[in-house]
Scaffold this active site. Structure first.
Site, short mmCIF file in Angstrom:
data_model
loop_
_atom_site.label_atom_id
_atom_site.label_comp_id
_atom_site.label_asym_id
_atom_site.label_seq_id
_atom_site.Cartn_x
_atom_site.Cartn_y
_atom_site.Cartn_z
CB ALA A 65 2.95 -15.69 15.11
N GLY A 106 3.50 -19.88 11.44
CA GLY A 106 3.42 -18.79 10.47
C GLY A 106 4.59 -18.80 9.50
CD GLU A 109 -0.21 -20.24 9.19
OE1 GLU A 109 0.37 -19.47 9.97
OE2 GLU A 109 -1.39 -20.59 9.34
CD GLU A 129 0.61 -22.84 13.78
OE1 GLU A 129 0.81 -24.04 13.59
OE2 GLU A 129 0.88 -21.97 12.93
N1 T1G Z 1 8.08 -16.73 19.23
C1 T1G Z 1 8.87 -16.21 20.19
N2 T1G Z 1 10.03 -16.76 20.61
C2 T1G Z 1 10.37 -17.93 20.04
C3 T1G Z 1 9.60 -18.55 19.04
C4 T1G Z 1 8.40 -17.91 18.64
N3 T1G Z 1 7.63 -18.42 17.70
N4 T1G Z 1 10.23 -19.70 18.70
C5 T1G Z 1 11.34 -19.78 19.44
N5 T1G Z 1 11.43 -18.72 20.25
C6 T1G Z 1 12.52 -18.43 21.18
C7 T1G Z 1 12.65 -19.51 22.23
O1 T1G Z 1 11.79 -19.24 23.33
C8 T1G Z 1 14.11 -19.36 22.60
O2 T1G Z 1 14.20 -18.21 23.42
C9 T1G Z 1 14.79 -19.00 21.29
O3 T1G Z 1 13.74 -18.46 20.44
C10 T1G Z 1 15.40 -20.19 20.61
O4 T1G Z 1 14.36 -21.17 20.53
C11 T1G Z 1 -0.47 -17.41 12.90
C12 T1G Z 1 0.02 -17.86 15.42
C13 T1G Z 1 11.65 -22.75 15.58
C14 T1G Z 1 12.05 -25.21 15.90
O5 T1G Z 1 5.33 -22.87 17.79
O6 T1G Z 1 9.60 -24.84 17.71
O7 T1G Z 1 2.87 -19.05 14.08
O8 T1G Z 1 14.93 -19.37 25.52
O9 T1G Z 1 15.76 -22.96 21.58
O10 T1G Z 1 16.07 -25.24 19.10
O11 T1G Z 1 -0.38 -19.68 12.56
O12 T1G Z 1 12.10 -22.54 18.46
O13 T1G Z 1 16.61 -18.34 23.95
O14 T1G Z 1 15.05 -16.88 25.31
O15 T1G Z 1 13.52 -23.51 20.48
O16 T1G Z 1 16.68 -23.71 17.12
C15 T1G Z 1 4.19 -21.22 15.90
C16 T1G Z 1 8.12 -22.49 18.22
C17 T1G Z 1 3.97 -19.92 16.58
C18 T1G Z 1 7.51 -22.70 16.87
C19 T1G Z 1 13.77 -23.53 16.57
N6 T1G Z 1 5.60 -21.55 15.98
N7 T1G Z 1 9.57 -22.58 18.12
O17 T1G Z 1 14.31 -24.40 17.55
O18 T1G Z 1 15.54 -22.79 19.07
S1 T1G Z 1 2.28 -19.52 16.53
C20 T1G Z 1 6.05 -22.39 16.93
C21 T1G Z 1 10.17 -23.79 17.89
C22 T1G Z 1 1.99 -19.16 14.89
C23 T1G Z 1 0.38 -18.64 13.12
C24 T1G Z 1 0.56 -18.93 14.56
C25 T1G Z 1 11.67 -23.74 17.86
C26 T1G Z 1 12.28 -23.80 16.46
P1 T1G Z 1 15.27 -18.18 24.64
P2 T1G Z 1 14.77 -22.71 20.49
P3 T1G Z 1 15.74 -24.09 18.20
#
Ligand code: T1G
Length: 702
Positions: A65, A106, A109, A129
């Site tokens: 998400a 997500g 999911e 999460e």
């Molecule tokens: N939302 C918004 N921005 C995100 C994002 C996200 N989920 N994930 C990454 N970014 C931005 C990050 O801040 C950076 O921005 C750019 O993308 C590149 O990220 C209902 C509610 C997927 C493994 O916790 O673990 O789903 O600094 O450098 O090294 O159950 O990003 O360039 O401006 O990390 O290739 C759950 C979080 C959300 C995953 C990729 N998901 N992201 O790694 O890129 S909650 C997460 C990561 C959810 C549901 C619930 C990693 C990555 P900027 P990056 P990367």
């Protein structure tokens, strides 16, 4: 950014490929949910479409998400993520996920809502999460146990770790692993039937209902204070007592409960800070970092050896210099023993250990260091020796090399002045043990060039550290703030508290250990000698100081290394045992100082210690030694075990409210410590304006 994030293309074989294109990592926005649901329903209704593949453009499948949309109201009619997932699952055509890259939260999911899954070998997959202080909130806790065994499902959901596609394949989370995920998924979609995971309870009947309490017991110590991880177990546990529909309702309730907790806000702050920290305002955008392909380390003691390990662990060859053959052999031997230890614990293969040792070269000649891209000095903490070493490095290092010092207390500018290239000199302050602690405090000198700053920030990432760039002052940022916290902790002893009481308050707040257990570990002799150095440098102070550590030093109570310090330690044990002899020493100090001992509340202990960090942090921000509050927060989380679920000292103070923090500091300043606890001007200003440190920082960045 175009708001078309879902593209479709029909293959000759009748498979419709739905591609998510929402740079940079295909986060699930409101537009994503709406367009995906529309696309998959259209595919299901189109007779020309035989089957469906869903995949991601770019490096990720779906990053989860969109965290930046948390708390925002989506446009009317936007489906929830669960509704989108159910639309995929209810498609009458077989839908296969081609997991081309990261499928997180997500993202996984969504993949679990598809009927089948193909992953690329190195696609990182998981439900992270809990690292945001929440739990999977779109059926993940009810679906993962329907494809993987319960232990694996709990491990993944509670740790929040992502695993590579190969491991996800072995666990049954994906049905196949292939380099060309779209081709493999299209073939699978054409031959496999629709399979709705939410209707498949076959794996659930094997689950032992007692597994959950056992799991809670097993995680209690490691995840103390991380409430979301325990609530995630509660959500998963519902698979044994609820049907899918009830299970996802319960999951949604827990998810909603978690979303607006302080710890969720704190961990979202840390998530974005981990990335923002690399974009330092004093390094112009686009500054080229110097590639680090070869490193050198001066000194093969505890710090030098640990520093060298960081580089060889990242596959970067290191030449390590010692003055004598005996010191070199001893130092390299300790590195080898460290690796052998890790191998014996099964955390490293012998082959990897050998490969890393092969990247290490020992020498006693400075000339052998010349071709390194960076040299890091880790010798005795005295300025004369540092200046001598940097004078030699200036002679032998190639043009363009970075000359770094691991000093934790000395002036970077004075060290740089020993060379003809001060623009190449910088502090790279590692934390002991250097091959374990993740913080790298990079200290810029007056003349350090942007390229050199960019280089050590990128290098920090390369060797698995969290690099934070700070200015040059006594103690830089971390230790300067620590000094004020430890001073209050000692004053509290003289006023009436015991080491065990103070340590318990700080431990319960979430630190790995309290200040006195920490001092016994680091060595009270070290802190005594540092205080004597300061006395030599600044002369005696007429301000209130504590001499408790002097008394301990005089009695040889250096800490764990002498089996007694603030606590007693039994042979071979690190468990601190309160010692009445120390209580007597402390009472003697209270008497000598004419202090009437009193009952000290836990609340006062916590505030006196932690607000001291905040107050000094405010001064550090005002002086520009730290550019942003997030830099200070990360220093304390990664260097001093400040609890991540509180976001770091400055974020935590923002959450409490700076007006309250100021009021408490004012009262401690007046009643307990008029010499040192005067509120920082920036704190006064922001509290007066009703602002937070974050707002102040954002205004400056705008
Ligand atoms: N939302 C918004 N921005 C995100 C994002 C996200 N989920 N994930 C990454 N970014 C931005 C990050 O801040 C950076 O921005 C750019 O993308 C590149 O990220 C209902 C509610 C997927 C493994 O916790 O673990 O789903 O600094 O450098 O090294 O159950 O990003 O360039 O401006 O990390 O290739 C759950 C979080 C959300 C995953 C990729 N998901 N992201 O790694 O890129 S909650 C997460 C990561 C959810 C549901 C619930 C990693 C990555 P900027 P990056 P990367």
């Amino acid at each position: 950014m175009s708001d078309i994030v879902i593209e479709t293309a029909d293959r000759p074989d009748g498979v419709r490929v739905i591609t998510i294109n929402n740079a940079p990592v295909n986060a699930i926005s409101a537009a994503f949910r709406t367009q995906m649901k529309t696309a998959v329903e259209a595919a299901g209704a189109d007779d020309a479409v035989k089957a469906v593949v869903i995949t991601g453009a770019g490096r990720a499948f779906i990053a989860g998400a969109d965290i930046r949309e948390f708390g925002k109201t989506p446009p009317a009619g936007t489906p929830t993520l669960t509704e989108m997932i159910h639309a995929i699952e209810d498609c009458p055509k077989t839908v296969v996920a081609a997991v081309n890259g990261a499928a997180a939260g997500g993202g996984l999911e969504t993949a679990l809502g598809c009927h089948w899954r193909v992953a690329a070998p190195r696609a990182m997959i998981g439900l992270p999460e809990v690292n945001l202080g929440t739990i999977p909130g779109a059926t993940g806790t009810q679906r993962l146990p329907r494809v993987a065994d319960i232990e694996t499902a709990l491990d993944m959901i509670v740790s929040g770790d992502l695993v590579p596609g190969t491991k996800a394949g072995a666990a049954g989370i994906v049905d196949a692993v292939a380099d060309d995920t779209v081709e493999a998924a299209a073939a699978m979609a054409l031959e496999k039937p629709v399979r709705k995971l939410r209707e498949d309870d076959s794996k659930l009947k094997d689950i032992d209902a007692g597994a959950f309490d056992a799991y809670r017991k097993g995680m209690a110590r490691r995840w103390r204070g991380f409430d979301a991880r325990f609530r995630a177990v509660d959500a998963v546990e519902n698979v044994v007592s609820m049907d899918y529909a009830a299970g996802i309702r319960a999951e949604r309730d827990i998810f909603a409960e978690r979303q607006e907790t302080e710890s969720a806000r704190a961990m979202r702050h840390v998530f974005f800070s981990d990335r923002e920290v690399l974009r330092h305002p004093s390094i112009p955008k686009g500054t080229e970092a110097i590639p680090i392909t070869k490193a050198a380390v001066i000194g093969c003691g505890t710090m030098g050896g640990g520093i060298a390990m960081n580089f060889v662990n990242a596959g970067i060859p290191v030449t390590i210099l010692e003055m004598t053959e005996e010191a070199l052999i001893r130092g390299l031997g300790i590195i080898e023993k460290n690796y052998a230890n890790t191998v014996s614990k099964g955390r490293l293969s012998q082959e990897k250990m050998d490969a890393r040792l092969a990247l290490l070269t020992g020498t006693q000649n400075y000339e052998d260091l010349g071709d390194a891209d960076i040299v890091i000095e880790a010798v005795f903490e005295t300025m004369d020796i540092k200046r001598e070493v940097f004078g030699k490095l200036d002679e032998v290092m190639k043009d363009g090399a970075v000359l770094a010092s691991n000093t934790s207390t000395l002036d970077i500018d004075e060290i740089a002045a020993a060379t003809k290239r001060p623009e190449a000199v910088i502090g790279t302050h590692f934390f002991s043990p250097a091959n374990v602690m993740r913080l790298l405090e990079n200290v810029e000198g007056e003349k350090t060039s942007p390229e050199v700053k960019a280089t050590v920030m990128k290098m920090g990432q390369q060797i698995g550290k969290v690099p934070v760039l700070v200015g040059n002052c006594d103690g830089f940022v971390g230790n300067r703030m620590l000094h004020h916290y430890i001073r209050q902790a000692k004053f509290l002893l003289e006023e009436g508290a015991t080491p065990a009481q103070v340590d318990k308050v700080v431990f319960d707040f979430g630190f790995a250990m309290g200040p006195f257990a920490m001092s016994d570990l680091a060595g009270n002799d070290v802190s005594y000698l540092v205080s004597q150095e300061a006395l030599k440098k600044y002369g005696p102070s007429n301000l209130r100081t504590s001499e408790i550590v002097n008394r301990l030093y005089e009695e040889g109570r250096y800490g764990q290394k002498t089996s007694k310090g603030y606590y007693l330690y039994e042979e071979g044990s690190r468990a601190p045992i309160p010692d009445p002899a120390v209580d007597a020493i402390i009472a003697g100090e209270s008497k000598r100082l004419g202090i009437e001992r009193r009952e000290v509340s836990d609340e006062e202990i916590l505030e006196r210690c932690m607000f001291a960090l905040v107050n000094e942090g405010a001064k550090i921000l005002d002086e520009g030694i730290a550019a942003r509050p997030l830099d200070i927060d990360l220093i304390y989380i990664y260097g001093y075990s400040f609890p991540r679920y509180r976001g770091g000292p400055m974020h935590w103070a923002d959450e409490i409210g700076l007006d309250h923090v100021l009021a408490r500091i004012e009262s401690y300043w007046k009643e307990r410590d008029p010499d040192h606890y005067e509120p920082a001007p920036l704190l006064r200003r922001l509290a007066g304006e009703g602002k937070t440190f974050k707002q102040w920082s954002d205004e400056r960045a705008a």
